[in-house]
Structures are given as C-alpha cells and as structure tokens.
Design a protein around this motif. Sequence first.
Motif, PDB file in Angstrom:
ATOM      1  N   GLU A 108      16.727   5.756  -0.027  1.00  0.00           N
ATOM      2  CA  GLU A 108      17.117   4.507  -0.690  1.00  0.00           C
ATOM      3  C   GLU A 108      15.907   3.632  -0.994  1.00  0.00           C
ATOM      4  OE1 GLU A 108      19.981   2.843   1.999  1.00  0.00           O
ATOM      5  OE2 GLU A 108      21.622   4.107   1.234  1.00  0.00           O
ATOM      6  N   GLN A 109      14.878   3.721  -0.159  1.00  0.00           N
ATOM      7  CA  GLN A 109      13.657   2.933  -0.386  1.00  0.00           C
ATOM      8  C   GLN A 109      12.746   3.579  -1.426  1.00  0.00           C
ATOM      9  OE1 GLN A 109      14.022  -0.001   1.132  1.00  0.00           O
ATOM     10  NE2 GLN A 109      15.817   1.089   1.900  1.00  0.00           N
ATOM     11  N   GLY A 110      12.982   4.859  -1.726  1.00  0.00           N
ATOM     12  CA  GLY A 110      12.109   5.581  -2.654  1.00  0.00           C
ATOM     13  C   GLY A 110      11.056   6.420  -1.970  1.00  0.00           C
ATOM     14  N   PHE A 111      11.129   6.542  -0.636  1.00  0.00           N
ATOM     15  CA  PHE A 111      10.166   7.366   0.101  1.00  0.00           C
ATOM     16  C   PHE A 111      10.404   8.840  -0.240  1.00  0.00           C
ATOM     17  CE2 PHE A 111      10.134   4.478   4.180  1.00  0.00           C
ATOM     18  CZ  PHE A 111       9.779   3.386   3.415  1.00  0.00           C
ATOM     19  N   ARG A 112       9.350   9.628  -0.224  1.00  0.00           N
ATOM     20  CA  ARG A 112       9.474  11.078  -0.301  1.00  0.00           C
ATOM     21  C   ARG A 112       9.443  11.606   1.122  1.00  0.00           C
ATOM     22  NH1 ARG A 112       5.573  15.682  -3.154  1.00  0.00           N
ATOM     23  NH2 ARG A 112       6.891  17.435  -2.494  1.00  0.00           N
ATOM     24  N   VAL A 113      10.506  12.270   1.548  1.00  0.00           N
ATOM     25  CA  VAL A 113      10.584  12.866   2.877  1.00  0.00           C
ATOM     26  C   VAL A 113      10.384  14.371   2.732  1.00  0.00           C
ATOM     27  CG1 VAL A 113      12.028  13.255   4.913  1.00  0.00           C
ATOM     28  CG2 VAL A 113      12.140  11.058   3.701  1.00  0.00           C
ATOM     29  N   VAL A 163       0.828  -1.208   0.000  1.00  0.00           N
ATOM     30  CA  VAL A 163       0.000   0.000   0.000  1.00  0.00           C
ATOM     31  C   VAL A 163       0.860   1.255   0.000  1.00  0.00           C
ATOM     32  CG1 VAL A 163      -1.930  -1.159   1.160  1.00  0.00           C
ATOM     33  CG2 VAL A 163      -0.218   0.062   2.526  1.00  0.00           C
ATOM     34  N   GLY A 164       0.280   2.347  -0.484  1.00  0.00           N
ATOM     35  CA  GLY A 164       0.897   3.652  -0.344  1.00  0.00           C
ATOM     36  C   GLY A 164       0.707   4.129   1.080  1.00  0.00           C
ATOM     37  N   LEU A 165       1.489   5.128   1.470  1.00  0.00           N
ATOM     38  CA  LEU A 165       1.451   5.595   2.851  1.00  0.00           C
ATOM     39  C   LEU A 165       1.594   7.104   2.897  1.00  0.00           C
ATOM     40  CD1 LEU A 165       1.633   4.917   5.972  1.00  0.00           C
ATOM     41  CD2 LEU A 165       4.125   4.894   5.629  1.00  0.00           C
ATOM     42  N   ASP A 211      23.188  11.570   8.260  1.00  0.00           N
ATOM     43  CA  ASP A 211      22.239  11.599   7.144  1.00  0.00           C
ATOM     44  C   ASP A 211      21.018  10.763   7.532  1.00  0.00           C
ATOM     45  OD1 ASP A 211      20.885  11.803   4.778  1.00  0.00           O
ATOM     46  OD2 ASP A 211      22.411  10.838   3.545  1.00  0.00           O
ATOM     47  N   PRO A 212      20.166  11.299   8.402  1.00  0.00           N
ATOM     48  CA  PRO A 212      19.094  10.480   8.974  1.00  0.00           C
ATOM     49  C   PRO A 212      18.021  10.026   7.976  1.00  0.00           C
ATOM     50  CG  PRO A 212      18.830  12.766   9.605  1.00  0.00           C
ATOM     51  CD  PRO A 212      20.148  12.671   8.904  1.00  0.00           C
ATOM     52  N   HIS A 213      17.969  10.609   6.794  1.00  0.00           N
ATOM     53  CA  HIS A 213      16.926  10.242   5.830  1.00  0.00           C
ATOM     54  C   HIS A 213      17.455   9.356   4.708  1.00  0.00           C
ATOM     55  CE1 HIS A 213      15.478  14.380   7.285  1.00  0.00           C
ATOM     56  NE2 HIS A 213      15.035  13.451   8.092  1.00  0.00           N
ATOM     57  N   ASP A 268       4.232   0.116  -0.841  1.00  0.00           N
ATOM     58  CA  ASP A 268       4.573   0.474  -2.207  1.00  0.00           C
ATOM     59  C   ASP A 268       5.481   1.694  -2.086  1.00  0.00           C
ATOM     60  OD1 ASP A 268       4.697   1.325  -4.821  1.00  0.00           O
ATOM     61  OD2 ASP A 268       2.530   1.336  -5.156  1.00  0.00           O
ATOM     62  N   CYS A 269       6.775   1.456  -1.989  1.00  0.00           N
ATOM     63  CA  CYS A 269       7.728   2.474  -1.535  1.00  0.00           C
ATOM     64  C   CYS A 269       7.760   3.728  -2.402  1.00  0.00           C
ATOM     65  CB  CYS A 269       9.121   1.870  -1.411  1.00  0.00           C
ATOM     66  SG  CYS A 269       9.220   0.645  -0.078  1.00  0.00           S
ATOM     67  N   GLY A 270       7.406   3.627  -3.667  1.00  0.00           N
ATOM     68  CA  GLY A 270       7.328   4.800  -4.522  1.00  0.00           C
ATOM     69  C   GLY A 270       6.105   5.650  -4.235  1.00  0.00           C
ATOM     70  N   ARG A 271       5.238   5.159  -3.359  1.00  0.00           N
ATOM     71  CA  ARG A 271       4.037   5.899  -2.968  1.00  0.00           C
ATOM     72  C   ARG A 271       4.008   6.115  -1.454  1.00  0.00           C
ATOM     73  NH1 ARG A 271      -1.016   4.417  -3.722  1.00  0.00           N
ATOM     74  NH2 ARG A 271      -0.584   2.230  -3.331  1.00  0.00           N
ATOM     75  N   VAL A 272       5.175   6.383  -0.887  1.00  0.00           N
ATOM     76  CA  VAL A 272       5.278   6.697   0.539  1.00  0.00           C
ATOM     77  C   VAL A 272       5.738   8.139   0.661  1.00  0.00           C
ATOM     78  CG1 VAL A 272       6.521   6.227   2.689  1.00  0.00           C
ATOM     79  CG2 VAL A 272       5.762   4.326   1.250  1.00  0.00           C
TER      80      VAL A 272
END
Length: 194
Positions: free
Chosen positions: A81-86, A21-23, A74-76, A57-61
Amino acid sequence: GGDHTITYPILQALAAKHGPVGLVHVDAHTDTGDTALGEKIYHGSTFRRCAEEGLLDCGRVVQIGIRGSSYDPDPHQYCREQGFRVVPVEECWMKSLEPLMREVRAQMGDKPVYISFDIDGLDPAYAPGTGTPEIAGLTPAQALEIIRGCKGLNIVGCDLVEVAPMYDVSGNTALLGANLLFEMLCVLPGVKTL
C-alpha cells in the motif's frame, strides 16, 4: 547499531537534510508493525513510523530477504500500500542477486539512498547471534552481492543492526557483521576501491 529502532532517528536527521530518501532494506522482517505491548516505537515498527512521517520516498523502497511467521494472513499488505517493493526470500534462493540489484539501481536513480541491513536477513546458519532468527535466509555471498550492487548509488548513510554476540559463542555473527559494515563503507560515494 543496536536494534532496528536506531534507524528511525537516523532517517529523521537524513530526511531533514535531503528530504525523503530511498531505502535498500535487507531483513527477515518488514519492520512495519504498528504496536507491540502497547508501544508504537519498537524494532518491528521502524519503517511504518518512517513512512508515516514522510521520511521515505516510498516508491524507492526495496525490502530484500523477507520471510518468517506472521500474525497476519497478508503480512506485506501495508508495504504494498505504501509502494514498497518486497522481495521475499523465496525469490532469492539458489541464485545470484546481481540481476535484482541492477533493477534496484534503476529504481533508486541518483536521488539519496539509505542502506539498512538487519543481520537476521542472513540465514542463522551463518549469523545465529541475533534476537529474531528466521530459517532459510540469505547467504553471505548474496549479502555481498546486495551491498556491492549498491555501488554507484547516492548513498547518504547505512547501518547494520540486530547483532547480538551473546547468542553466538563462535563469534561468526560479529565477524560477518563487521565485514558487511566494511563492505558498506566501500560503496559510499567517493570511496576508491580496486
């Protein structure tokens, strides 16, 4: 919910039904730590465990409001690396988050999405009743913009975690948390609002 560990089994169940799932994750922290006091499952490791198990679904986090001290220069890095948007809190200060939420809606598309809201995403001036407060957080109005900005997404579940009423004798944290949960219920698919 209780602490952010509660999201882990919920996402296990949702992924068993819907696939990854997206998050939309609102928090002061990314909760992607590896271990604490020798334990791999704790409130600061939830989304690392979820990523490792393929529940996301890491491209939708997207993680919104991230801030605070870190033990890592570098805490993020793990998140990237997972593809999350921070979205660090600095990108949210003194502005409406409606433009951000338009981008988030486009990123999420029509696939299943889960909303996980840690009360410490808000500034402790508004929500002091939590175990890991961090200064310079989101405002209640921005929290509403985020949640209301999720309307129209294929939301399959949501939570609000880390409210600790014993740390706030005013009751404001619990009041804010209850209202944010109400708002989340209002953006679930099929709910009619004015």
